[in-house]
Design a protein around this motif. Structure first.
Motif, PDB file in Angstrom:
ATOM      1  N   ARG A  62     -22.748   1.848   1.589  1.00  0.00           N
ATOM      2  CA  ARG A  62     -21.882   2.533   0.636  1.00  0.00           C
ATOM      3  C   ARG A  62     -22.307   3.977   0.465  1.00  0.00           C
ATOM      4  O   ARG A  62     -23.450   4.331   0.726  1.00  0.00           O
ATOM      5  CB  ARG A  62     -21.918   1.824  -0.721  1.00  0.00           C
ATOM      6  N   HIS A  63     -21.339   4.773  -0.001  1.00  0.00           N
ATOM      7  CA  HIS A  63     -21.619   6.187  -0.200  1.00  0.00           C
ATOM      8  C   HIS A  63     -22.709   6.383  -1.250  1.00  0.00           C
ATOM      9  O   HIS A  63     -22.743   5.699  -2.268  1.00  0.00           O
ATOM     10  CB  HIS A  63     -20.355   6.920  -0.637  1.00  0.00           C
ATOM     11  N   GLU A  64     -23.550   7.370  -0.994  1.00  0.00           N
ATOM     12  CA  GLU A  64     -24.755   7.575  -1.805  1.00  0.00           C
ATOM     13  C   GLU A  64     -24.495   7.710  -3.295  1.00  0.00           C
ATOM     14  O   GLU A  64     -25.206   7.146  -4.118  1.00  0.00           O
ATOM     15  CB  GLU A  64     -25.477   8.821  -1.300  1.00  0.00           C
ATOM     16  N   LYS A  81     -21.865   6.890  -5.126  1.00  0.00           N
ATOM     17  CA  LYS A  81     -20.878   6.045  -5.777  1.00  0.00           C
ATOM     18  C   LYS A  81     -21.502   4.761  -6.313  1.00  0.00           C
ATOM     19  O   LYS A  81     -22.704   4.559  -6.237  1.00  0.00           O
ATOM     20  CB  LYS A  81     -19.747   5.724  -4.796  1.00  0.00           C
ATOM     21  N   GLN A  83     -13.847   5.225   9.455  1.00  0.00           N
ATOM     22  CA  GLN A  83     -15.231   5.403   9.016  1.00  0.00           C
ATOM     23  C   GLN A  83     -16.246   4.948  10.052  1.00  0.00           C
ATOM     24  O   GLN A  83     -17.324   5.525  10.167  1.00  0.00           O
ATOM     25  CB  GLN A  83     -15.473   4.620   7.718  1.00  0.00           C
ATOM     26  N   ASP A 136     -22.175   4.786   9.300  1.00  0.00           N
ATOM     27  CA  ASP A 136     -23.002   4.073   8.340  1.00  0.00           C
ATOM     28  C   ASP A 136     -22.813   2.567   8.483  1.00  0.00           C
ATOM     29  O   ASP A 136     -22.618   1.859   7.523  1.00  0.00           O
ATOM     30  CB  ASP A 136     -22.672   4.510   6.912  1.00  0.00           C
TER      31      ASP A 136
END
Length: 358
Positions: free
Chosen positions: A253-255, A257, A284, A328
DNA sequence: AAGTCGGGGAG
DNA sequence: CTCCCAGACTT
């Protein structure tokens, strides 16, 4: 006719009650600024009973500020797993490094200096100054708001920032008069946790009931005043299980969020059909997925929204670029799935996957 | 001032 | 279910 609020007699009553009735908490043994700090960060919006095992594990592994500062962030997060509010762990780590680089590994002892450190707000700075350094600075947390509002008959909305300032200034005198800032502060919080509870406070056992406005006017249930919160929406999320004999595909997951940097099965929110998510995953990660069988629905409630997670089997068609570091995503051995930091839904899914095999 | 960020216990 | 917990930070 006794007056309401913290008179000298009320303060003395609170302190003697606290000395007798306080619960056992590990951070109250071998007291140090480091131990007080760790415990107070963990205790933010988290109950004492929940924190205790985390605290013991954490202290055993990170015995001082240097070990914490030198650790990898992932390692710190691992010891936080399941405790929630993971930015606390990141700030804690960051704070340890600031302490080592800028403060020779020693905590500053004033409220104002502590307030500058990452992750330390008004509550935590006051808690450390009073508990570790015996200075008369009042803590204002949810318990204090409640006890204060009832004791003084204060109908100010506690969700407004101004109310915090008022309560803080209101308690400056009593905490100083008490001669034991640490006990006064912890005493109010303990009282709020054990006696002056949100619902059905146990006034018959309260050491300061005869000084209490709410008790004498029978308005305990009206206080404290808090603005009602808007009710939460529910989001539909599609999650895809892409696996072979040995591996499962995970995405990070995005850092910044929700559940930042946690690994989970690839997926995200959709409005109408789960296929909508496939486009996003392709952008993505480069993986072109095809939806398979629907396996199960997982539900989870966060603070301000709910998630309904639909788990699907998936296969991938076409070629995907893996291992370039551009994406990612990572193939993780099934036996190692729990090595990654997981949130609650992911843990539920993990449990389900294990169960499904058997 | 309002929104974001977790998970769990109590009723 | 709802409420809320030893809150801090961002927008």
């Amino acid at each position: 006719m006794t007056t309401h609020g913290f008179s000298g007699a009320a303060v003395r009553a609170l302190l003697s009650w606290f000395e007798k009735e306080q619960r056992y908490m590990p951070w109250r043994e071998q007291k140090s600024a480091y131990r007080t700090w760790i415990s107070e960060i963990m205790l933010q919006q988290t109950r004492v009973d929940t924190v205790i095992p985390y605290f013991n594990r954490f202290m055993k592994h990170f015995t001082d500020v240097y070990e914490l500062a030198n650790a990898k962030q992932d390692e710190v997060l691992k010891f936080w797993e399941g405790l929630g509010y993971y930015s606390r762990a990141r700030k804690l780590h960051e704070c340890a490094q600031v302490l080592v680089t800028d403060y020779h590994g020693v905590f500053p002892e004033t409220y104002e200096e502590l307030l500058k450190l990452p992750g330390l707000g008004p509550y935590t700075a006051a808690a450390i100054t009073s508990i570790a350094f015996a200075q008369p600075v009042p803590v204002v947390d949810g318990n204090v708001f409640r006890v204060h509002a009832r004791l003084y008959g204060d109908y100010d909305d506690i969700s407004k920032p101004n109310t915090r300032k008022k309560v803080f200034e209101h308690l400056l005198e009593p905490v100083k008069v008490s001669k034991h800032p640490s006990y006064f502060n912890q005493g109010i919080m303990e009282l709020g946790a054990l006696i002056c509870t949100p619902q059905n406070p146990n006034c018959t056992k309260c050491p300061v009931s005869k000084f209490c406005y709410a008790k004498s006017n029978k308005v305990q249930s009206e206080l404290p005043v808090k603005k009602p919160k808007t009710k939460v929406p529910e989001k539909d999320v599609a999650i895809f299980l892409l696996e072979d004999e040995k591996y499962v595909l995970l995405q990070q997951r995005h850092e910044k969020k929700l559940l930042g940097k946690m690994w989970e099965l690839p997926g995200s929110e959709f409005k109408d059909k789960p296929e909508e998510v496939l486009v996003k995953i392709k952008e993505q990660t480069g993986f072109e997925l095809k939806v398979g069988k629907k396996l199960k629905i997982f539900r989870h409630a966060y603070s301000h929204f709910k998630v309904k997670a639909h788990l699907y089997e998936a296969t991938h068609c076409g070629t995907a670029i893996v291992g370039t570091g551009l994406h990612d995503v990572q193939w993780v051995e099934k036996s190692n799935l729990s090595e990654k930091a997981f949130g609650k839904i992911a843990l539920d899914i993990l449990k389900y996957l294990k169960l499904r095999k058997a």
